[in-house]
Design a protein around this motif. Sequence first.
Motif, PDB file in Angstrom:
ATOM      1  N   PHE A 189      46.061  34.127  31.892  1.00 21.78           N
ATOM      2  CA  PHE A 189      47.375  33.930  31.257  1.00 21.78           C
ATOM      3  C   PHE A 189      48.358  35.009  31.715  1.00 21.78           C
ATOM      4  O   PHE A 189      49.491  34.731  32.089  1.00 21.78           O
ATOM      5  N   ALA A 190      47.884  36.251  31.679  1.00 26.11           N
ATOM      6  CA  ALA A 190      48.777  37.373  32.032  1.00 26.11           C
ATOM      7  C   ALA A 190      49.326  37.205  33.446  1.00 26.11           C
ATOM      8  O   ALA A 190      50.532  37.320  33.680  1.00 26.11           O
ATOM      9  N   PHE A 191      48.443  36.893  34.387  1.00 31.82           N
ATOM     10  CA  PHE A 191      48.914  36.745  35.766  1.00 31.82           C
ATOM     11  C   PHE A 191      49.823  35.519  35.911  1.00 31.82           C
ATOM     12  O   PHE A 191      50.792  35.545  36.662  1.00 31.82           O
ATOM     13  N   ARG A 192      49.482  34.463  35.164  1.00 33.30           N
ATOM     14  CA  ARG A 192      50.288  33.233  35.273  1.00 33.30           C
ATOM     15  C   ARG A 192      51.741  33.493  34.861  1.00 33.30           C
ATOM     16  O   ARG A 192      52.663  32.932  35.440  1.00 33.30           O
ATOM     17  N   ILE A 193      51.951  34.357  33.897  1.00 32.32           N
ATOM     18  CA  ILE A 193      53.334  34.569  33.452  1.00 32.32           C
ATOM     19  C   ILE A 193      54.010  35.736  34.191  1.00 32.32           C
ATOM     20  O   ILE A 193      55.132  36.090  33.884  1.00 32.32           O
ATOM     21  N   GLY A 194      53.298  36.328  35.154  1.00 32.75           N
ATOM     22  CA  GLY A 194      53.973  37.306  36.011  1.00 32.75           C
ATOM     23  C   GLY A 194      53.615  38.762  35.783  1.00 32.75           C
ATOM     24  O   GLY A 194      54.275  39.648  36.334  1.00 32.75           O
ATOM     25  N   VAL A 195      52.571  39.033  34.982  1.00 31.27           N
ATOM     26  CA  VAL A 195      52.119  40.426  34.808  1.00 31.27           C
ATOM     27  C   VAL A 195      51.596  40.940  36.150  1.00 31.27           C
ATOM     28  O   VAL A 195      50.984  40.186  36.908  1.00 31.27           O
ATOM     29  N   GLU A 196      51.850  42.213  36.457  1.00 35.35           N
ATOM     30  CA  GLU A 196      51.451  42.739  37.774  1.00 35.35           C
ATOM     31  C   GLU A 196      50.000  43.212  37.795  1.00 35.35           C
ATOM     32  O   GLU A 196      49.306  43.067  38.779  1.00 35.35           O
ATOM     33  N   CYS A 197      49.525  43.829  36.705  1.00 34.58           N
ATOM     34  CA  CYS A 197      48.113  44.228  36.687  1.00 34.58           C
ATOM     35  C   CYS A 197      47.563  44.221  35.258  1.00 34.58           C
ATOM     36  O   CYS A 197      48.330  44.257  34.294  1.00 34.58           O
ATOM     37  N   CYS A 198      46.257  44.119  35.163  1.00 34.52           N
ATOM     38  CA  CYS A 198      45.602  44.017  33.838  1.00 34.52           C
ATOM     39  C   CYS A 198      44.573  45.131  33.687  1.00 34.52           C
ATOM     40  O   CYS A 198      43.864  45.453  34.638  1.00 34.52           O
ATOM     41  N   THR A 199      44.492  45.677  32.497  1.00 37.92           N
ATOM     42  CA  THR A 199      43.424  46.626  32.172  1.00 37.92           C
ATOM     43  C   THR A 199      42.605  46.047  31.030  1.00 37.92           C
ATOM     44  O   THR A 199      43.162  45.693  29.980  1.00 37.92           O
ATOM     45  N   VAL A 200      41.303  45.918  31.266  1.00 38.86           N
ATOM     46  CA  VAL A 200      40.409  45.360  30.245  1.00 38.86           C
ATOM     47  C   VAL A 200      39.770  46.513  29.479  1.00 38.86           C
ATOM     48  O   VAL A 200      39.189  47.427  30.077  1.00 38.86           O
ATOM     49  N   ILE A 201      39.900  46.463  28.182  1.00 37.21           N
ATOM     50  CA  ILE A 201      39.406  47.564  27.342  1.00 37.21           C
ATOM     51  C   ILE A 201      38.344  47.019  26.385  1.00 37.21           C
ATOM     52  O   ILE A 201      38.623  46.099  25.607  1.00 37.21           O
ATOM     53  N   PRO A 202      37.132  47.577  26.449  1.00 35.77           N
ATOM     54  CA  PRO A 202      36.113  47.126  25.492  1.00 35.77           C
ATOM     55  C   PRO A 202      36.453  47.617  24.081  1.00 35.77           C
ATOM     56  O   PRO A 202      36.841  48.771  23.900  1.00 35.77           O
ATOM     57  N   VAL A 203      36.310  46.742  23.115  1.00 34.11           N
ATOM     58  CA  VAL A 203      36.675  47.088  21.730  1.00 34.11           C
ATOM     59  C   VAL A 203      35.575  47.954  21.112  1.00 34.11           C
ATOM     60  O   VAL A 203      34.387  47.719  21.333  1.00 34.11           O
TER      61      VAL A 203
END
Length: 314
Positions: free
Chosen positions: A219-233
């Motif tokens: 979803f993030a990339f589809r709407i144009g976000v440049e990079c993602c950081t995945v954080i374990p809860v």
Amino acid sequence: MNDFSGTGIDDRWILSTRGNKNAVDPLRPYAWLVEKERAASGKIEDTAIIFLTNRECQFHCLMCDLWKNTTHGSVPVGAIPDQVEWALSQLPPATHVKLYNSGSFFDERAIPFADYQRIASLVSNFETVVVESHPRLITEKCLHFRDMLKPRLQVALGLETVHTGVLRKLNKRMTLEDFTNSVNFLTRHEISTRAFILLRLPFLSESEGIYWAERSIEFAFRIGVECCTVIPVRSGNGAMDLLQENGLFSPPDIRSLEKVLEFGINLHAGRVFADVWDIGLFSSCDHCIEQRKNRIIEMNLNQRMAPSVTCGCD
Ligand code: SF4
Ligand SMILES: [Zn+2]
């Protein structure tokens, strides 16, 4: 009384579960470091991260523990630039800088507009400045700050999850539409975005946690976000501990983090990072934790698969 199903999760309940804050000094950041990160250019470069001591965030998200290192009220005008100046004097040189304030950089009560110009001057030698903000606090103010900066501006926004039912229960007071509008606004004004995505939120099983983290990256990339950081809860903020005790939350397994990172990198849609802070919390196997951690760091830096770790715990 909360029945832990999610319906009673509100500011009052979340605040009631909290313990004490740590003692902090409003004239010093509470942490500062330099680490390597793969830049948008593809180069692996030093990035300074300054964890600014600031007032508590006006939102009270279920999973958030950033309030632990915050002040009770606003910090005086000048305190944030003083912290930045001091941290930069302690740190080795770096190419990029992240100014994280345990809330929203663009919250006027957190960082007064009067401080923007001095902050901008202090970071003028960096190539990129990353600040964080709640999506609903993205306004014209971001453009004023961008205009004062010599470096490129990136704004990190907590998407958390695209599971709308769980997102509502997080008490973040944000919809996917709010998030999308903020990303669109920033992109339109040539400010890039980074999305924070959470792995295994409460109310989700391990496999659901993986599934929704992957959908969130897409979803993030589809709407144009440049990079993602995945954080374990993780637990530790009071509310999450209570959910854990009641069987509604378990921290994710490090192997799930590896899986989500592999998925995100293989999309080739932008940089995807996995947060390795305190990563030992997500493994019960002493034999492979170091190897898995190193594998994740390698994938973060190179943005391509690293050889899998095999271990008796698989
Ligand atoms: S908006 Fe961010 S900093 Fe504020 S409570 Fe939520 S997760 Fe924490
Ligand atoms: Zn193992």
